[in-house]
Design an enzyme around this catalytic site. Structure first.
Site, PDB file in Angstrom:
ATOM      1  N   GLU A 112      -1.063  -8.794   5.218  1.00 39.67           N
ATOM      2  CA  GLU A 112      -0.760  -8.734   6.596  1.00 39.67           C
ATOM      3  C   GLU A 112      -2.521  -8.907   7.314  1.00 39.67           C
ATOM      4  O   GLU A 112      -2.478  -9.237   8.413  1.00 39.67           O
ATOM      5  CB  GLU A 112      -0.067  -7.878   7.060  1.00 39.67           C
ATOM      6  CG  GLU A 112      -0.751  -6.239   7.357  1.00 39.67           C
ATOM      7  CD  GLU A 112      -0.824  -5.583   6.165  1.00 39.67           C
ATOM      8  OE1 GLU A 112      -0.718  -6.250   4.988  1.00 39.67           O
ATOM      9  OE2 GLU A 112      -1.085  -4.389   6.137  1.00 39.67           O
ATOM     10  N   CYS A 128       0.984  -1.339   0.024  1.00 40.26           N
ATOM     11  CA  CYS A 128      -0.011  -0.027   0.008  1.00 40.26           C
ATOM     12  C   CYS A 128       0.967   1.425   0.031  1.00 40.26           C
ATOM     13  O   CYS A 128       1.574   1.391  -1.010  1.00 40.26           O
ATOM     14  CB  CYS A 128      -0.879   0.124   1.019  1.00 40.26           C
ATOM     15  SG  CYS A 128      -2.267   0.996   0.951  1.00 40.26           S
ATOM     16  N   HIS A 139      -3.531  -5.845   0.963  1.00 43.34           N
ATOM     17  CA  HIS A 139      -2.693  -6.049   2.536  1.00 43.34           C
ATOM     18  C   HIS A 139      -2.792  -7.394   2.824  1.00 43.34           C
ATOM     19  O   HIS A 139      -3.585  -7.852   3.450  1.00 43.34           O
ATOM     20  CB  HIS A 139      -3.546  -5.123   3.606  1.00 43.34           C
ATOM     21  CG  HIS A 139      -3.408  -3.705   3.484  1.00 43.34           C
ATOM     22  ND1 HIS A 139      -2.385  -2.960   4.079  1.00 43.34           N
ATOM     23  CD2 HIS A 139      -4.052  -2.647   2.780  1.00 43.34           C
ATOM     24  CE1 HIS A 139      -2.634  -1.770   3.859  1.00 43.34           C
ATOM     25  NE2 HIS A 139      -3.523  -1.402   3.253  1.00 43.34           N
TER      26      HIS A 139
END
Ligand SMILES: Nc1ncnc2c1ncn2[C@@H]1O[C@H](COP(=O)(O)OP(=O)(O)O)[C@@H](O)[C@H]1O
Ligand SMILES: [Mg+2]
Lengths: 731, 79, 225, 79
Positions: free
Chosen positions: C204, C85, C202
């Site tokens: 994560e 990002c 993302h």
């Protein structure tokens, strides 16, 4: 400068109030002092019209660590964890400049939470707009939504829940309420009470500019020829600086350097310094030459009344300045000792080696005016809706109209502008009964929700107050959380009008009654009066923010159907109450009659049994029944899971509209495994719970036997269409 | 006909963006920098031969959409 | 494996990435942007967020920080670098990756779960995925609209440097499944040596089934071995 | 000394923001609008009396930070 009646009035003070100021000072105030009084004595800071009523609210239970009176409320959630939360309004600024108004609203409430030592973990909001057909609505809506997102996304705190509503009552006065929830160590909570004499008072954060100086515009015209340049300006939020400020404060809080800390919110430097001194029963002395300013030649008046964002005041332990300064410098923030605590019990301001103001702290706080304003009781509205008298409408047309209406269509277009996942702990995002956020690194979670029912409160403030607390409670229960406490934002019209004051007084009584019964106390809140134009006050709109605890993250529930051919059970009794319902509002634009009755005993029993069933793992999904009745609740369950239903026609002789659209309270829908049904039936019967077995889940079709049948995908289309059309995306 | 609209924040309005850029430049060693503000620049091409008319129509666009008159001010220039 | 997560003022997914890395057995260190040395790392992550408030151009100011000089050096000598990002935006501003990330087509912040097609799994970040696998990750950005000039796009395609493309659950890649206007639906790209990956989604956020799903796990475990 | 830097996207770079604004204006009834591009406007105040020097130092800031030369171009003006 001579203080004239015009100047007094332009400061929002009544002439009697000015006399009281003279009495308290034993002299005339100077212009700066007048400004300080006006800031501290206005409704927003002094709570002069609301205090007598707020006192009635229950504020304690075994989980409450800190109730109202601090920057935010604090509750205990076990281990060493505490949850810190509060809601606040930013209605008027958002109407003037929607993006910045909403953004700074979020920024302000976040400061209230991290000031207390908590790391914010969730943001919520309740936003109310005028009729979508009103010319201003589109711009306000888009500005507010992107402002809320703009601030929360940038600072990196997930916006996990909220509500967006439309009603022409808000045409000239929208509501923007923001709630923040933080996590702290319960042994490390920070308060605003000053302690000790000669302690350094430190200013940290952004520089002070001429933002949002109220009442100053007219007055300053008289002592300056550059009036154009001195116009009070809109506050602009800087989430980036707030992020730095938050990290710096949280870092400093790990050390033992802070005696007390207070954010500069409304009335900036004035209210923060007065509040700290007042709570500690001390005086405070500030040297205004030291205040970091953004513009040249700012006057003491401007410095004291500026509402520039992202600033804090800290009282430090002796000798900790260097350690603290290092931390703020690391985060590129201003850190300046601007004064000290004193034993004079005065607010004393120095500027260019002269004392420019000396006011007893008491005069600004405990001696501020308090009003027990006249109020009138709301007369019962005995009007009963009789469907026979209304224009006939087809059942499916009514349902489709509601499901695609601005108020009840899918709110993805709002929530997709909010980062809901950042921080990595959001288990349930917007759109379910309540959002669920995990306690980082632990096996427990909190549930949070905001709710309001303005039209219930308008027609009967007492029942409305009760209902909205119950709805909040119900929402938390429906995700498997034990409700703990609430915060509330009371948005009302002009308190000088006895009818409005009556709405307020009775509404509080309703909230009180429900909170007491459910052991669901109020730990923080905010009052916003003067919403509306002269004669046109908004519907009374209390917004309740609830927080509950989920002990075991493996027992979280949601409202998405899980399987085909499950049994659907309706818990709670259906009477078919249509007055004030979505059905009557949306289809007939009628707002007469009483809202549904709230039976607190049933509310509690039904909720308790739902929690029991969830904790025993007996439920596949659950949804509370609220605005829109059973049919809307079922639709939400179907739409979110893409699983259909087949509902039997009710056995008793209900009118279908009453049955499906009625808004009787204390009800839930649950989905259970058919094989489990006998067991669950027994539990419900043993506990004297009223329930109906209303149907089953099925593939593809949303079907009410012989009344309505539609493919869930089609229903989804209907539910998603409104905003795109409104915003011209499809044109 | 081509025009430019320059939109800047009013004088007392906080410019968080400008502030950060200013600080970054200073920390990169630009000592002479006293102040920096950031605004918007919009280039428009109109199918219009009458300058006066074009100007008026741009005024109108500014008020209706391009500029937030509560915090911003603007200038129109022919280019 | 040693990993380093770089923290800028305004980074806000730094903790999230660190949590995911630690959970998946990386030995992780946080590195402050003012630092001049980088701990010994096999993987450097530049996390998401709003470094310097996204002011001027997202990633522009962070790209000028001390530590980025070290990151560039490490990257040039083959260390794995992952920019997520805002991290992707920063990698572009440093020139480690090419192209530009413009405002989303609808000019709004977009936060939602999207489907991605694995276009290249022949690299250290994606080898645990199968080619053309469809995974579901979260995006949350204002400026994720990837743009590059025609010749560079052709180069990306010819050299197989596109890691992910936005698609729907059936793998359809076209304008209707493009959330932000990215050219060719590009969601993530690699450098020539394939040791640098920049991506808008993302991973994560997708390492725990209770919270979302675990489609991001393979990205990190690919790196592990 | 005060200067303005005008930063615009290069011609072959897509300008999503400009495009949406253009479409919005058109749908609001502005028929004469042929094209619209959005850029940045940065106002700088320098402590520098030599114009040439000031100009050079701004050139430098543009190249080092203010402008992304891959997609943007700029003009410097004394104001
Ligand atoms: N409706 C309410 N219910 C309970 N407490 C309230 C309510 N309104 C305000 N309070 C309490 O009064 C105090 C002052 O609130 P407020 O003026 O909003 O604080 P701030 O200085 O942060 O703006 C706070 O402790 C708040 O929690
Ligand atoms: Mg406060």
């Amino acid at each position: 400068m001579k203080i004239t009646n015009d100047i007094i009035e332009s400061h929002g003070l009544k002439l009697e109030e000015y006399s009281k100021i003279k009495l308290l000072l034993s002299r005339e105030p100077n212009f700066l002092e007048l400004g300080i009084f006006s800031a501290m004595w206005n409704e927003h800071c002094s709570y002069k019209s609301s205090k007598v009523h707020l006192k009635k609210l229950p504020i304690k239970n075994k989980n409450v660590i800190q109730g109202p009176g601090e920057n935010a409320g604090v509750i205990d959630i076990g281990d060493d964890d505490a949850i810190v939360f509060k809601i606040e309004s930013h209605n008027h600024p958002s109407f003037i400049e929607p993006y910045q108004g909403a953004a700074t609203g979020v920024g302000g409430i976040l400061r209230d939470v991290f000031t207390m030592g908590a790391r914010p973990i969730a943001l919520l909001n309740s936003i109310h707009f005028g009729d979508p057909k009103n010319k201003k609505t589109k711009n306000l809506l888009n500005g507010v939504v992107s402002g809320i997102g703009g601030y929360g996304n940038c600072i990196g705190i997930p916006t996990v829940a909220g509500e967006t509503k439309f009603n022409s009552t808000y045409n000239e006065n929208i509501l923007v309420n923001a709630m923040a929830v933080g996590l702290a160590n319960k042994k490390k909570i920070f308060y605003s009470k000053a302690k000790g004499i000669n302690k350094p008072v430190v200013y940290v954060g952004s520089k002070t500019g001429r933002d949002g100086i109220h009442g100053a515009s007219m007055a300053s015209a008289e002592f300056d020829e550059n009036t154009e340049e001195k116009k009070p300006t809109v506050q602009v939020g800087d989430p980036f600086t707030e992020k730095l400020l938050m990290e710096a404060c949280l870092e400093l809080m790990k050390k033992d350097s802070i005696i007390s800390i207070q954010d500069m919110g409304a009335a900036g430097l004035t209210s923060s310094s007065v509040e700290m001194a007042h709570k500690g029963n001390l005086g405070i002395e500030l040297d205004l030459d030291k205040v970091p300013c953004r513009e040249e030649n700012m006057s003491p008046y401007e410095m004291m009344l500026s509402e520039s964002q992202e600033r804090m005041l800290i009282i430090l332990e002796d000798g900790k300045e260097n350690e603290a300064k290092k931390i703020f410098n690391k985060w590129d923030l201003d850190f300046v000792v601007i004064g000290k605590t004193t034993d004079t019990k005065n607010l004393s301001l120095k500027y260019k080696n002269k004392t420019v103001a000396t006011i007893p702290i008491e005069a600004l706080s405990s001696k501020a005016p308090l009003y027990d304003r006249k109020w009138t009781k709301k007369k019962l509205d005995k009007k009963k809706i009789n469907l026979k008298d209304l224009k006939k409408i087809k059942f499916d047309d009514a349902f489709f109209k509601i499901i695609s209406s601005p108020n009840h269509s899918n709110k993805k277009w709002v929530t997709e502008q909010f980062d809901q996942m950042v921080m990595g702990d959001t288990i349930e995002r917007s759109g379910t009964n309540a959002a669920v956020v995990k306690i980082h690194g632990k096996e427990k979670a909190i549930a949070v929700t905001v709710d309001s029912s303005a039209n219930y409160c308008k027609s009967h403030p007492l029942s409305g107050g009760k209902q909205i607390v119950c709805e909040s409670w119900r929402n938390l229960v429906a995700v498997g959380a034990k409700p703990i406490a609430i915060t509330n934002c009371l948005n009302f019209g002009n308190p000088e009008n006895p009818e409005i004051m009556g709405q307020f007084a009775e509404n509080i009584l309703g909230i009180k009654e429900a909170c007491e019964f459910l052991d669901y106390p109020v730990v923080s809140g905010n009052v916003s009066f003067y919403n509306g134009t002269n004669k046109n006050n908004i519907f009374p709109t209390p917004v309740i923010g609830g927080v509950g605890l989920i002990q075991n993250i493996n027992r979280i529930q949601n409202h998405r159907f899980k399987k085909i051919d499950s049994q659907i059970i309706l818990i709670g009794k259906t009477f078919g109450h249509l007055n004030q319902s979505v059905f009557i509002n949306e289809l007939y634009n009628l707002y007469d009659g009483m809202p549904p009755e709230v039976n607190l005993l049933n509310e509690k029993n039904n909720g308790d049994i739902i929690l029991k069933l969830i904790n025993a793992g007996n439920i596949r999904s659950v949804h509370d029944v609220s605005a829109g009745g059973i049919i809307l609740a079922l639709a939400e369950m179907s739409l979110s899971s893409n699983i259909g239903i087949k509902i039997n026609k009710p056995k008793k002789l209900y009118n279908l509209f009453n049955y499906f659209f009625g808004e009787d309270q204390s009800r839930y829908l649950i989905e259970v495994d058919k094989n489990n049904y006998p067991k669950i039936e027994k539990i419900l019967k043993d506990n004297n719970i009223y329930f109906d077995n209303i149907g089953v889940t099925q593939e593809e079709y949303f079907e009410l036997d012989k009344v309505l049948k539609i493919n869930v995908k089609e229903l989804y289309e209907l539910n998603n269409r409104w905003y795109n059309n409104f915003n011209g995306l499809n044109s | 006909m081509k025009f430019a609209v320059i939109i800047t924040l009013k004088k007392d309005v906080l410019d968080p963006q400008g502030k950060v850029i200013e600080q970054t430049l200073q920390s990169m060693g630009v000592n002479s920098l006293k102040n920096l503000r950031q605004g918007k620049y919009i280039e428009l091409e109109l199918n219009e031969t009458d300058e006066k008319k074009a100007h008026n129509s741009i005024e109108d666009m500014c008020k209706k959409l391009l500029v937030n008159l509560i915090i911003e001010e603007y200038k129109i220039k022919k280019i | 494996m040693n990993s380093s997560v770089i923290v800028f003022p305004g980074s806000n997914c730094d903790r999230d990435v660190a949590t995911a890395l630690t959970k998946l057995q990386f030995k992780n260190k946080m590195v402050w942007h003012k630092d001049n040395v980088l701990p010994k790392s096999d993987l450097i992550v530049i996390p998401g967020g709003f470094s310097y408030g996204d002011y001027l151009r997202s990633g522009a100011i962070a790209a000028k920080s001390n530590i980025l000089k070290e990151v560039v050096k490490a990257a040039n000598s083959g260390c794995l670098v992952l920019g997520i990002c805002n991290g992707f935006q920063i990698l572009i501003e440093t020139g480690l990756l090419q192209g530009a990330l413009l405002r989303n087509k609808n000019l709004k912040f977009i936060s939602k779960d999207v489907h991605l097609k694995i276009i290249n799994n022949n690299n250290n970040f994606c080898k645990k995925y199968k080619k053309n696998n469809i995974i579901n990750l979260n995006i949350a950005h204002n400026e994720g609209n990837y743009f590059t000039k025609k010749d560079h796009l052709k180069e990306l395609e010819d050299k197989d440097l596109i890691a992910f493309k936005y698609c729907n659950k059936d793998g359809l890649v076209n304008e209707s499944t493009n959330p932000n206007g990215s050219i060719s639906n590009i969601a993530g790209i690699l450098n020539n040596k394939k040791n640098i990956l920049g991506m808008m989604p993302h991973p994560e956020r997708m390492v725990d089934n209770l919270i979302s799903n675990s489609d991001g796990v393979e990205l990190f475990t690919s790196i592990l071995n």
